[in-house]
Design a protein around this motif. Structure first.
Motif, mmCIF file in Angstrom:
data_model
loop_
_atom_site.group_PDB
_atom_site.id
_atom_site.type_symbol
_atom_site.label_atom_id
_atom_site.label_comp_id
_atom_site.label_asym_id
_atom_site.label_seq_id
_atom_site.Cartn_x
_atom_site.Cartn_y
_atom_site.Cartn_z
ATOM 1 N N GLY A 1 0.828 -1.210 0.000
ATOM 2 C CA GLY A 1 0.000 0.000 0.000
ATOM 3 C C GLY A 1 0.854 1.247 0.000
ATOM 4 O O GLY A 1 0.572 2.219 -0.717
ATOM 5 N N ASN A 2 1.932 1.231 0.789
ATOM 6 C CA ASN A 2 2.837 2.378 0.832
ATOM 7 C C ASN A 2 3.479 2.632 -0.537
ATOM 8 O O ASN A 2 3.662 3.785 -0.951
ATOM 9 C CB ASN A 2 3.937 2.154 1.872
ATOM 10 N N LYS A 3 3.820 1.543 -1.243
ATOM 11 C CA LYS A 3 4.424 1.697 -2.576
ATOM 12 C C LYS A 3 3.415 2.318 -3.543
ATOM 13 O O LYS A 3 3.746 3.236 -4.308
ATOM 14 C CB LYS A 3 4.894 0.338 -3.091
ATOM 15 N N ALA A 4 2.167 1.830 -3.511
ATOM 16 C CA ALA A 4 1.128 2.400 -4.389
ATOM 17 C C ALA A 4 0.888 3.870 -4.051
ATOM 18 O O ALA A 4 0.700 4.708 -4.937
ATOM 19 C CB ALA A 4 -0.171 1.603 -4.259
ATOM 20 N N PHE A 5 0.935 4.185 -2.751
ATOM 21 C CA PHE A 5 0.757 5.582 -2.328
ATOM 22 C C PHE A 5 1.884 6.446 -2.883
ATOM 23 O O PHE A 5 1.648 7.546 -3.391
ATOM 24 C CB PHE A 5 0.716 5.662 -0.802
ATOM 25 N N ASP B 1 3.447 5.996 -5.516
ATOM 26 C CA ASP B 1 3.216 6.123 -6.968
ATOM 27 C C ASP B 1 1.982 6.959 -7.285
ATOM 28 O O ASP B 1 1.567 7.038 -8.444
ATOM 29 C CB ASP B 1 3.062 4.733 -7.598
ATOM 30 N N HIS B 2 1.372 7.548 -6.267
ATOM 31 C CA HIS B 2 0.172 8.390 -6.425
ATOM 32 C C HIS B 2 -1.014 7.611 -6.993
ATOM 33 O O HIS B 2 -1.867 8.173 -7.666
ATOM 34 C CB HIS B 2 0.471 9.595 -7.314
ATOM 35 N N ASP B 3 -1.053 6.310 -6.706
ATOM 36 C CA ASP B 3 -2.193 5.473 -7.116
ATOM 37 C C ASP B 3 -3.038 5.219 -5.871
ATOM 38 O O ASP B 3 -2.932 4.195 -5.206
ATOM 39 C CB ASP B 3 -1.692 4.160 -7.723
ATOM 40 N N TRP B 4 -3.883 6.192 -5.543
ATOM 41 C CA TRP B 4 -4.623 6.143 -4.285
ATOM 42 C C TRP B 4 -5.574 4.948 -4.185
ATOM 43 O O TRP B 4 -5.631 4.297 -3.133
ATOM 44 C CB TRP B 4 -5.384 7.457 -4.043
ATOM 45 N N PRO B 5 -6.347 4.609 -5.242
ATOM 46 C CA PRO B 5 -7.277 3.467 -5.107
ATOM 47 C C PRO B 5 -6.557 2.164 -4.777
ATOM 48 O O PRO B 5 -7.030 1.372 -3.955
ATOM 49 C CB PRO B 5 -7.970 3.403 -6.473
ATOM 50 N N THR B 6 -5.407 1.921 -5.430
ATOM 51 C CA THR B 6 -4.660 0.689 -5.151
ATOM 52 C C THR B 6 -4.102 0.709 -3.735
ATOM 53 O O THR B 6 -4.118 -0.322 -3.029
ATOM 54 C CB THR B 6 -3.526 0.516 -6.182
ATOM 55 N N ALA B 7 -3.622 1.858 -3.281
ATOM 56 C CA ALA B 7 -3.133 1.977 -1.906
ATOM 57 C C ALA B 7 -4.244 1.637 -0.915
ATOM 58 O O ALA B 7 -4.034 0.868 0.044
ATOM 59 C CB ALA B 7 -2.609 3.389 -1.653
ATOM 60 N N ILE B 8 -5.434 2.178 -1.145
ATOM 61 C CA ILE B 8 -6.580 1.906 -0.257
ATOM 62 C C ILE B 8 -6.895 0.417 -0.238
ATOM 63 O O ILE B 8 -7.164 -0.175 0.816
ATOM 64 C CB ILE B 8 -7.808 2.737 -0.701
ATOM 65 N N GLU B 9 -6.817 -0.207 -1.406
ATOM 66 C CA GLU B 9 -7.098 -1.652 -1.514
ATOM 67 C C GLU B 9 -6.130 -2.462 -0.646
ATOM 68 O O GLU B 9 -6.540 -3.361 0.100
ATOM 69 C CB GLU B 9 -6.958 -2.045 -2.990
ATOM 70 N N PHE B 10 -4.834 -2.146 -0.732
ATOM 71 C CA PHE B 10 -3.844 -2.891 0.051
ATOM 72 C C PHE B 10 -4.003 -2.622 1.548
ATOM 73 O O PHE B 10 -3.912 -3.549 2.367
ATOM 74 C CB PHE B 10 -2.429 -2.544 -0.408
ATOM 75 N N TYR B 11 -4.227 -1.369 1.931
ATOM 76 C CA TYR B 11 -4.416 -1.064 3.356
ATOM 77 C C TYR B 11 -5.651 -1.784 3.899
ATOM 78 O O TYR B 11 -5.650 -2.267 5.039
ATOM 79 C CB TYR B 11 -4.548 0.444 3.575
ATOM 80 N N THR B 12 -6.690 -1.862 3.089
ATOM 81 C CA THR B 12 -7.922 -2.546 3.527
ATOM 82 C C THR B 12 -7.647 -4.034 3.749
ATOM 83 O O THR B 12 -8.115 -4.623 4.738
ATOM 84 C CB THR B 12 -9.037 -2.350 2.480
ATOM 85 N N LYS B 13 -6.872 -4.646 2.839
ATOM 86 C CA LYS B 13 -6.528 -6.072 3.012
ATOM 87 C C LYS B 13 -5.687 -6.274 4.272
ATOM 88 O O LYS B 13 -5.852 -7.275 4.984
ATOM 89 C CB LYS B 13 -5.774 -6.579 1.783
ATOM 90 N N ALA B 14 -4.785 -5.322 4.552
ATOM 91 C CA ALA B 14 -3.975 -5.411 5.775
ATOM 92 C C ALA B 14 -4.871 -5.329 7.010
ATOM 93 O O ALA B 14 -4.695 -6.094 7.977
ATOM 94 C CB ALA B 14 -2.933 -4.290 5.790
ATOM 95 N N ILE B 15 -5.847 -4.433 6.981
ATOM 96 C CA ILE B 15 -6.779 -4.274 8.111
ATOM 97 C C ILE B 15 -7.623 -5.532 8.298
ATOM 98 O O ILE B 15 -7.900 -5.954 9.434
ATOM 99 C CB ILE B 15 -7.666 -3.026 7.891
ATOM 100 N N ASP B 16 -8.020 -6.162 7.185
ATOM 101 C CA ASP B 16 -8.812 -7.403 7.278
ATOM 102 C C ASP B 16 -8.039 -8.498 8.017
ATOM 103 O O ASP B 16 -8.628 -9.326 8.716
ATOM 104 C CB ASP B 16 -9.188 -7.900 5.876
ATOM 105 N N LEU B 17 -6.715 -8.492 7.879
ATOM 106 C CA LEU B 17 -5.888 -9.492 8.553
ATOM 107 C C LEU B 17 -5.509 -9.090 9.975
ATOM 108 O O LEU B 17 -5.308 -9.941 10.841
ATOM 109 C CB LEU B 17 -4.612 -9.744 7.745
ATOM 110 N N ASN B 18 -5.395 -7.778 10.197
ATOM 111 C CA ASN B 18 -4.992 -7.298 11.532
ATOM 112 C C ASN B 18 -5.638 -5.938 11.783
ATOM 113 O O ASN B 18 -5.105 -4.908 11.362
ATOM 114 C CB ASN B 18 -3.465 -7.194 11.618
ATOM 115 N N ASP B 19 -6.773 -5.952 12.457
ATOM 116 C CA ASP B 19 -7.508 -4.703 12.686
ATOM 117 C C ASP B 19 -7.180 -4.059 14.031
ATOM 118 O O ASP B 19 -7.912 -3.217 14.524
ATOM 119 C CB ASP B 19 -9.018 -4.927 12.563
ATOM 120 N N LYS B 20 -6.032 -4.471 14.595
ATOM 121 C CA LYS B 20 -5.614 -3.893 15.873
ATOM 122 C C LYS B 20 -4.423 -2.949 15.716
ATOM 123 O O LYS B 20 -3.890 -2.448 16.696
ATOM 124 C CB LYS B 20 -5.254 -5.013 16.869
ATOM 125 N N GLU B 21 -3.983 -2.734 14.471
ATOM 126 C CA GLU B 21 -2.816 -1.882 14.228
ATOM 127 C C GLU B 21 -3.293 -0.500 13.752
ATOM 128 O O GLU B 21 -3.773 -0.347 12.627
ATOM 129 C CB GLU B 21 -1.910 -2.530 13.175
#
Length: 473
Positions: free
Chosen positions: A15-19, A21-41
């Motif tokens: 997500g940080n790499k996509a961010f 690269d100024h590709d906000w939708p892809t960054a959001i997608e990766f961060y969302t997948k990270a949250i799905d796996l660990n929503d305590k961070e």
């Protein structure tokens, strides 16, 4: 086998790499997948909040910051980014609270101190305008004697008499490209002529495309004059056989909002039956005061020019119906399924000059589509969102093929959603020099088939927009 926490970290890094690269939708997608796996961070939520801010989903950004603060009540980044989002949706008093909390936790936080100072200025400015607002303020045209304004002999542009000419428009386009202005006499002539023209148009303009005509629908241009010139170069300039519809948000954010607005208005004056403009959420006073257009008008011309633009913006139609098939409006659909095209026809936009916080006008300028059925809270924090079932019912109830709207960046310049019934078009490529999106426009012939065209941003002079410092694009 990597643990869920390790997998989440890897996804956050993507997500940080996509961010970056100024590709906000892809960054959001990766961060969302990270949250799905660990929503305590909490950092996953603040990272996603920043990507939401960049894509103007300020409501989602606020929700993410709230979640981060639940997990870590002392997280400065969460307060800071929530403050940015509150500022962007013109809630500076809420932002003040957030930036003060940042400084309380981290007294040496220079960025928070700067934002706090900016917020205080915005609050004072908005409070001032609220205090002086009067119901029946006289028009800025009152007492304006345009005929008495003298154009100096050394003015090096084409002269304008009583009517707009193609020669004047061609000269204006070149002047603007070269960093020149047109004479204030001509600015006033254009504003007064077009204000009257659009005032007398219906709230929903209804257009049929003649056999020998092409109509181009453009989305947001946001003061990106050189990209508009590229669009005209690729697609052809407005003419008697090539009509254009600009679907709102001509101004704010970019550095050449007055140039775009004057050019569009001049074309409207020359071909009132072949050049159309819908109002966007940025053709409103509160947005213009914070996002740059007011300051640009005053810097390049004077306050009266801004006031006349404001009056003309509030007179713009809110929608265009193309061939009884395509309903074109800036934002989107409504909180009530009972709304029909007849309700739009009957809407008195002259009674209510600014859209306010609710009602048909606000929804037409502000709402967005969502993939989920039904309606939901706005990701922007303003208005609401509508699903594919809402779009389907509206189109079926009103005999439409689709709605065409703008209002949102799309990485490809356009997107077809809701089973082909909801189409977004956005005509500001590399939006605000910070999003790696294409621009797009739609060509429609007499057969009423939609032809999508994409284009890339072009270089432009390094001129800073006259924008109060706000987050993101």
């Amino acid at each position: 086998m990597a643990s869920p926490e390790e997998q989440a970290t890897a996804l956050k890094n993507q997500g940080n790499k996509a961010f970056a690269d100024h590709d906000w939708p892809t960054a959001i997608e990766f961060y969302t997948k990270a949250i799905d796996l660990n929503d305590k961070e909490p950092t996953y939520f603040t990272n996603r909040a920043q990507a939401h801010i960049k894509s103007e989903a300020y409501g989602y950004a606020i929700a993410d910051c709230n979640k981060a603060l639940e997990l870590n009540p002392g997280m400065v980044k969460a307060y800071f980014r929530r403050g940015l989002a509150h500022t962007a949706i013109l809630r500076p008093k809420d932002a003040l609270v957030d930036f003060k909390e940042c400084i309380k936790i981290d007294p040496n936080n220079r960025d928070a101190k700067l934002k706090l100072d900016e917020c205080r200025k915005i609050v004072r400015k908005l409070d001032f305008f609220a205090a002086i607002e009067v119901g029946d303020e006289p028009s800025a045209a009152e007492g304006l004697d345009v005929d008495a304004i003298v154009v100096e002999p050394d003015y090096d542009g084409v002269r304008l008499d009583k009517d707009m000419t193609q020669e004047f428009i061609d000269d204006m386009m070149e002047r603007f490209k070269n960093g020149k202005k047109i004479h204030k006499k001509y600015v006033f002539q254009i504003l007064l002529a077009v204000k009257e023209l659009v005032y007398n148009e219906p709230t929903m303009v209804e257009v049929d495309i003649p056999d020998d005509v092409k109509l181009t629908v453009c989305g947001d241009t946001h003061g990106q004059y050189f990209d508009l010139m590229e669009l005209f170069r690729l697609n052809g300039k407005p003419s008697d056989k090539h009509w254009y519809l600009f679907n709102g948000d001509f101004v704010d954010r970019g550095s050449w909002s007055t140039e775009i607005a004057l050019l569009l208005y001049a074309n409207k004056w020359l071909r009132p039956k072949g050049f159309f403009m819908n109002r966007g959420n940025h053709e409103t006073d509160d947005m213009n005061r914070v996002y740059g257009f007011e300051g640009e008008c005053k810097a390049k011309y004077n306050e009266r020019v801004f006031k006349l633009f404001s009056e003309s913006f509030s007179a713009l139609p809110l929608a265009t119906l193309i061939g009884s098939k395509f309903f074109v409006l800036h934002g989107g659909l409504f909180s009530d399924d009972k709304v029909t095209l007849d309700d739009i026809r009957k809407l008195d936009r002259h009674q209510q000059r600014q859209p306010g916080q609710s009602g048909l006008m606000m929804e037409m300028l502000w709402t967005d589509p969502q993939e989920e059925p039904g309606r939901g809270p706005s990701k922007r924090g303003v208005g609401m969102q509508f699903g594919p079932d809402v779009t389907k019912r509206f189109c079926e109830n009103n005999g439409l093929e689709a709605i065409i709207r703008s209002h949102e960046v799309r990485m490809d310049g356009y997107e077809v959603q809701h089973d082909g019934r909801c189409i977004t078009v956005f005509s500001a490529p590399k939006y605000c020099d910070s999003t790696e999106n294409k621009g797009a426009y739609i060509n429609i012939g007499p057969d009423y088939k939609l032809h999508f065209e994409q284009f890339d941003a072009v270089p432009h002079p390094d001129v800073r927009p006259m924008v109060t410092q706000l987050p993101g694009p």
